[in-house]
Design an enzyme around this catalytic site. Structure first.
Site, PDB file in Angstrom:
ATOM      1  N   GLU A  34      10.665  14.938  16.136  1.00  0.00           N
ATOM      2  CA  GLU A  34      11.174  14.860  14.770  1.00  0.00           C
ATOM      3  C   GLU A  34      10.624  16.074  13.988  1.00  0.00           C
ATOM      4  OE1 GLU A  34       9.791  11.242  12.898  1.00  0.00           O
ATOM      5  OE2 GLU A  34      11.607  11.085  11.708  1.00  0.00           O
ATOM      6  N   CYS A  78      13.871  10.239   7.560  1.00  0.00           N
ATOM      7  CA  CYS A  78      13.938   9.731   8.941  1.00  0.00           C
ATOM      8  C   CYS A  78      15.353   9.827   9.490  1.00  0.00           C
ATOM      9  CB  CYS A  78      13.543   8.265   8.993  1.00  0.00           C
ATOM     10  SG  CYS A  78      11.936   7.964   8.338  1.00  0.00           S
ATOM     11  N   LYS A 136       0.870  -1.179   0.000  1.00  0.00           N
ATOM     12  CA  LYS A 136       0.000   0.000   0.000  1.00  0.00           C
ATOM     13  C   LYS A 136       0.904   1.225   0.000  1.00  0.00           C
ATOM     14  CE  LYS A 136      -1.264   2.905   2.969  1.00  0.00           C
ATOM     15  NZ  LYS A 136      -1.428   4.230   2.379  1.00  0.00           N
ATOM     16  N   GLU A 187      10.542   0.245  10.252  1.00  0.00           N
ATOM     17  CA  GLU A 187      11.538   1.310  10.090  1.00  0.00           C
ATOM     18  C   GLU A 187      10.798   2.594  10.440  1.00  0.00           C
ATOM     19  OE1 GLU A 187      13.278   4.182   9.175  1.00  0.00           O
ATOM     20  OE2 GLU A 187      13.290   3.741   7.017  1.00  0.00           O
TER      21      GLU A 187
HETATM   22  C1  SIN Z   1      14.095   7.308   5.283  1.00  0.00           C
HETATM   23  O1  SIN Z   1      14.047   8.500   5.456  1.00  0.00           O
HETATM   24  O2  SIN Z   1      13.334   6.558   5.874  1.00  0.00           O
HETATM   25  C2  SIN Z   1      15.059   6.623   4.352  1.00  0.00           C
HETATM   26  C3  SIN Z   1      16.259   7.370   4.029  1.00  0.00           C
HETATM   27  C4  SIN Z   1      17.344   6.540   3.383  1.00  0.00           C
HETATM   28  O3  SIN Z   1      17.128   5.395   2.966  1.00  0.00           O
HETATM   29  O4  SIN Z   1      18.443   7.060   3.292  1.00  0.00           O
END
Ligand code: SIN
Length: 463
Positions: free
Chosen positions: A366, A266, A157, A232
């Site tokens: 964040e 992230c 998805k 993740e």
């Molecule tokens: C992410 O922001 O989750 C992935 C970034 C990356 O793979 O470098």
């Protein structure tokens, strides 16, 4: 009539496409098809699966410019970053096309002459993925490639903001002969599909990239049927500038980490901890370079920073900056915005904040935006304590040319990914993932195929 949602360009508000959402019945049927296809796909020999993955990658590369343009139109990232992401996404397929041939088992010396002991690996079954809008290509292939390589079937998805890149990539997989039920997508609203995936008896594994709160819900809901999970989740990366760091290099890497995808990653640096003796020099150099970054529509020449994906993200960034300023932070550059609420376009100009303190929201939450908060420290111990004082543990960076300082920081920082004089450590052949509330499991590298495999032990007796 079916429910639909519209995909618009976040840089211009331009309408791109209207997508039909799948009904619950259609999603359940897709899961059933994925489950039924598993037996056949898992029996395709590893070399053939590998060849099909390579053909998929070649097909993606043959359509690189088209996919990159689509990605920039639906996500907003600068075209040079989208082109880079097509390569990054392809590199996961290339890596796992090879790993498909290396899912080795082993034999164990027996404790008894009449027995033989054999350990094999077998694919877990149907994998259901939920992927984010910030890397619509790479976060999908980082899951699909190891799943297909291992012999699992796969259903995804994509994020509502950016479904088009994913749909196109899956069409390209079908074009080269990967069976249509072995890799599928479904379209709809995250919460509803998350529940269907986690409740389904057909799904044996959930893999998710996204926020920590959603990850926690998926984990709880996966427990009823004891699914395999890879999570993740969010990050709050510290980036430490030691007193001896090469400041010019550190500035270039800080920009690479902080401003990639307008800070919407992230792993991007979210708390920049600078030794007090080099704070002014680092802040000046960083400000000079940040001032050069061009903001705009990612399809235009020379743009470095695209729009924020949506109003929610934009509002959060501004709230964090205002909170920091109200508590004494100094704006060195930025704190400028350009929003058009009628057509939903939201730009945040790259911002550097000095005198950032630990009671400010920006040091706790964040940010997911192009804001670099600078925090001063005296002793490395203090920097480590600040760096680790978060429930997150995804990525951390530090800059030092002293090997003792480097080893010390590496050993003490509780993060799954550590960049030492490196602001861009991501790659297909390395294990990507976080500690603490940043997630479970690793994606990429030799580690990244393991979560798609079960270990089976065979004891042969009476010999
Ligand atoms: C992410 O922001 O989750 C992935 C970034 C990356 O793979 O470098």
């Amino acid at each position: 009539m079916k429910n639909t949602y519209k995909v618009n360009n976040p840089a211009t508000g331009e309408f791109i496409s209207e997508i039909e959402m799948n009904t619950k019945e259609e999603i359940n049927l897709a899961l059933k098809k994925g489950h039924n296809a598993f037996r056949k796909w898992s029996q395709v020999n590893a070399h053939e699966r590998s060849d099909l993955l390579k053909k998929w990658m070649d097909n993606i590369q043959a359509h690189k410019a088209e996919i990159a343009e689509l990605m920039t139109r639906e996500n907003g990232k600068p075209i040079k970053e989208s082109l880079g992401e097509v390569d990054y996404a392809s590199s996961y397929i290339a890596w796992y096309a090879e790993e498909a041939k290396r899912t080795y088992g082993r034999t164990i010396p027996s404790h008894n002459e009449s027995k033989r002991i054999v350990v094999t690996k077998q694919p877990v079954g149907l994998v259901a993925a939920i992927t984010p809008w910030n890397f619509p290509a790479a976060m999908m292939t980082r899951k699909a490639a190891p799943a297909l390589a291992a012999g699992c079937t796969f259903i995804v998805k994509p994020a509502e903001d950016t479904p088009l890149t994913t749909i196109r990539l899956i069409e390209l997989a079908h074009e080269v002969g990967i069976p249509v039920d072995a890799i599928q997508y479904v379209i709809g609203e995250g919460k509803e599909i998350g529940e269907i995936f986690t409740n389904s008896e057909f799904v044996r594994k959930i893999t998710f990239t996204g926020s920590t709160p959603v990850g926690k819900t998926l984990l709880k809901n996966s427990s009823d049927t004891i699914k395999h999970v890879t999570m993740e989740l969010g990050g709050h990366a510290p980036l430490i500038i030691a007193e001896d760091a090469d400041l010019d290099f550190a500035v270039s890497q800080t920009i690479a980490s902080k401003f990639r995808n307008a800070g919407q990653t992230c792993v991007c640096a979210n708390r920049i901890l600078v030794h007090e003796n080099v704070m002014d020099e680092f802040a000046n150099k960083l400000t000079t370079e940040v001032t050069k970054l061009k903001v705009g529509n990612g399809l235009e020449e020379g743009v470095d920073i695209g729009p924020i994906i949506n109003e929610k993200g934009y509002t959060k960034i501004i709230a964090q900056v205002n909170d920091a300023i109200s508590k004494g932070a100094e704006v060195l550059v930025g704190n400028e915005y350009n929003a058009n609420h009628q057509i939903n376009t939201y730009f945040v100009y790259p911002t550097v904040l000095k005198n950032v303190q630990l009671d400010m929201k920006i040091t706790q939450e964040e940010t997911f935006g192009p804001v670099a908060p600078l925090i001063s420290f005296k002793e490395l111990e203090e920097a480590i304590e600040i760096a680790n004082s978060t429930p997150y543990g995804l990525a951390a960076y530090f800059f030092t040319n002293n090997y003792k300082t480097g080893i010390f920081l590496h050993e003490r920082l509780n993060f799954g990914i550590v960049g030492w004089n490196d602001g861009a450590p991501s790659a297909a052949h390395v294990p990507f993932g976080g500690m603490k509330e940043s997630g479970l499991g690793r994606e990429g590298g030799t580690e990244g195929i393991e979560p798609y495999l079960e270990t089976k032990y065979l004891s042969i007796g009476d010999l």
